[in-house]
Every structure is written in structure tokens, then in C-alpha cells.
Design an enzyme around this catalytic site. Structure first.
Site, PDB file in Angstrom:
ATOM      1  N   ASP A  67     -15.506   4.162  12.489  1.00  7.14           N
ATOM      2  CA  ASP A  67     -15.414   3.316  13.673  1.00  7.14           C
ATOM      3  C   ASP A  67     -15.175   4.240  14.864  1.00  7.14           C
ATOM      4  O   ASP A  67     -14.052   4.712  15.086  1.00  7.14           O
ATOM      5  CB  ASP A  67     -14.272   2.306  13.531  1.00  7.14           C
ATOM      6  N   TYR A 156     -20.019  -3.082  30.697  1.00  9.57           N
ATOM      7  CA  TYR A 156     -21.058  -2.389  29.917  1.00  9.57           C
ATOM      8  C   TYR A 156     -21.989  -1.618  30.860  1.00  9.57           C
ATOM      9  O   TYR A 156     -22.292  -0.447  30.631  1.00  9.57           O
ATOM     10  CB  TYR A 156     -21.849  -3.422  29.098  1.00  9.57           C
ATOM     11  N   LYS A 160     -22.712   2.411  31.029  1.00  9.94           N
ATOM     12  CA  LYS A 160     -24.035   3.037  30.871  1.00  9.94           C
ATOM     13  C   LYS A 160     -24.327   3.968  32.054  1.00  9.94           C
ATOM     14  O   LYS A 160     -24.928   5.021  31.882  1.00  9.94           O
ATOM     15  CB  LYS A 160     -25.115   1.954  30.729  1.00  9.94           C
TER      16      LYS A 160
END
Ligand SMILES: NC(=O)c1ccc[n+]([C@@H]2O[C@H](COP(=O)([O-])OP(=O)(O)OC[C@H]3O[C@@H](n4cnc5c(N)ncnc54)[C@H](OP(=O)(O)O)[C@@H]3O)[C@@H](O)[C@H]2O)c1
Length: 261
Positions: A67, A156, A160
Site C-alpha cells: 500500500d 486530485y 497531478k
């Protein structure tokens, strides 16, 4: 293909390799004769893919269940491998779709841990090794959504953007050492994650994972950023260069507002 293997082999590590684009990268690399360390959480999927790639392409494949959102995982992973890794492809990501005011702090932490800290720490560990070898590469997966802010996936999109800018800086620092660094700013990709998050029709310019992986690996060594697909290249130019920033945010947010968990 032989040149690719000589430059980036004998081993590549694909982080986030159990399905979707990560599987596409694994397949494209195996086709190029590169041995693989495949990393993701679902071990059974990794093992099945490893068996397939070994029988189809004759490469060695090691499957590692990790993980990577756990803070210690990225560093302990590389420390525990004795393969001579010449290429890191960091593909794993968590999108945590939802309005910012409603996203849990656990989700915010997961997005940042997996999408920013994990590639940062892996790249940091890899760079001295690659400099010492005098060749190799690092690919960081980014997204057209990271070119500007984007509603419903604000964190998110910001994560990015971090990957694009990080890759550009590393590209500049590493090119004198024979090491190629690349950010892939992808548009929509037909992956299981995309298909389960998309409630409307497919986005224009959507590509299959194999196409994105091939175009990305082919672009390694030709500059800091690749945008796979002709329509996506046009959209990238429009959004970054032609539209006012506020309009670009509105256009992107219009396509991401339909995403769901
Ligand atoms: N799909 C698109 O439309 C699109 C567009 C632009 C950019 N991208 C980027 O392309 C990349 C791949 O997208 P995708 O749609 O293929 O994503 P995905 O289906 O969510 O796959 C991500 C991969 O990462 C692994 N992963 C997720 N969480 C992990 C964790 N905590 N630790 C280790 N591995 C983990 C997943 O496997 P396990 O679940 O087994 O761990 C899977 O193999 C991402 O970086 C994404 O941001 C995608």
C-alpha cells in the site's frame, strides 16, 4: 526495442500495476524485453499478470503487494529490492472524487500520500542510483486535469499538477546524467477506474490503456511532457495557451462534474 532495454532495463518498477493503465505499462515494457517489478495492493491480480507476461514475453516478473499510501512503504519497497532497476513508472493514484467541502481529511491525506509523496520519495531514492548508472528513466503519471484547477476533483487535479512540475524539474536536472524524466499528461483513458467513475458517456479523445502506455514509453527521452492522442494534444494547447485561465477551469470542471465515486 533493444535500445530501449539497454537504456532503461534490465528491470523496471511499475507502481500501480494491477489493472488499467499500469497493466498497459507492464505489457508494453514486457514487449520491449524489460523485466518487471509490479507493485499494487491486490496481490492475486499482480501474480496473474506476472504469469501471463512471463509466458507471453519470456521476461522475469516479480509481484509485490504494497500500500504505497502508507508513509514508510515507498522507501522500504526500494530498499528491499535487489533488482537493478533502470526505470520507474509511477502510475498509482487515488482520485477521491467529491466536492472539496465534503471530502474527508482521511481522503485528502490519501490523495496526497499516494499521488505526491509516494512518487516523490521513490524518485528521490532512484535518482542517485540512476545518476551512478549513467542511464535510466522516470515516468510520472499526470493528467490534463492538472493543467488548471478542476471542480469535483480539486485535490486530485492539484496533485497531478505537482507531478507535471516535479517531472519538468527532474528532467532538467537529470538530462546531463543520461537519465530521462517524463510526465504523461493523459486525457481520459478507458480503464476500470475511469469507467466506474464516469456516469455520462465517454469523454472525447478517450484512449485505450495500451495506446497511452506505448506513446508514453516512446516519448521517453524526447522532452519533459507527453500528451498522448491527437485530440488531447489539441485540447492541451487550447486549455494552456489560448483560453483565459478562468475559462479553462470552467471547461475542465464541466467535464469532471459528472464524475462519481
Ligand atoms: N483513467 C483516466 O481517465 C486517467 C486520465 C488521466 C490520468 N490518469 C492517471 O493514470 C493513472 C492510472 O489511471 P487508472 O485509471 O488506470 O487508475 P486505477 O485503475 O485507479 O489504477 C491505479 C493502479 O494503482 C493501484 N493502486 C491504487 N491505490 C494504491 C495504493 N494505495 N498502493 C499501491 N497501489 C495502488 C491500483 O491497484 P490496487 O487497487 O490493486 O492497489 C491500480 O493498479 C493514474 O495516475 C491516473 O491519475 C488516468
Amino acid at each position: 526495442m533493444t535500445d530501449f532495454k539497454a537504456r532503461y532495463g534490465p528491470w523496471a518498477l511499475v507502481a500501480g500495476a494491477s489493472e488499467g493503465l499500469g497493466e498497459g505499462f507492464a505489457r508494453s515494457l514486457a514487449r520491449r524485453g524489460v523485466n518487471l517489478v509490479l507493485v499494487a495492493r491486490r496481490e492475486a491480480k499482480l501474480q496473474a499478470l506476472a504469469r501471463q507476461l512471463t509466458s507471453e514475453f519470456g521476461v522475469e516478473v516479480v509481484a509485490r503487494s504494497e500500500d504505497l499510501a502508507c508513509p514508510e512503504a515507498p522507501e522500504s519497497l526500494l530498499g528491499s529490492l535487489d533488482q537493478d532497476i533502470g526505470l520507474l513508472v509511477f502510475n498509482a493514484a487515488y482520485s477521491g472524487v467529491g466536492l472539496f467541502s465534503e471530502v474527508s481529511s482521511t481522503d485528502l491525506q490519501k490523495i496526497l500520500s499516494l499521488n505526491t509523496f509516494a512518487p516523490l520519495l521513490l524518485a528521490r531514492q532512484m535518482t542517485p542510483r540512476l545518476i551512478a548508472r549513467g542511464c535510466g528513466g522516470i515516468v510520472l503519471m499526470s493528467s490534463l486535469s492538472g493543467n488548471q484547477g478542476s471542480g469535483n476533483i480539486a485535490t486530485y487535479a492539484a496533485s497531478k499538477s505537482f507531478n507535471t512540475v516535479l517531472a519538468e524539474g527532474l528532467w532538467h536536472e537529470m538530462k546531463g546524467h543520461g537519465v530521462d524524466v517524463l510526465a504523461c499528461c493523459a486525457g481520459a483513458i478507458r480503464t476500470p477506474a475511469y469507467q466506474s467513475a464516469q456516469i455520462g458517456g465517454e469523454a472525447p479523445g478517450i484512449l485505450d490503456p495500451g495506446v497511452v502506455a506505448e506513446q508514453t514509453l516512446d516519448a521517453l527521452g524526447s522532452g519533459p511532457v507527453v500528451v498522448p492522442g491527437t485530440l488531447n494534444k489539441l485540447a492541451n494547447f487550447l486549455m494552456r495557451r489560448l483560453l483565459p485561465r478562468a475559462t479553462a477551469v470552467r471547461v475542465m470542471s464541466n467535464t469532471t462534474k459528472e464524475l462519481t465515486r
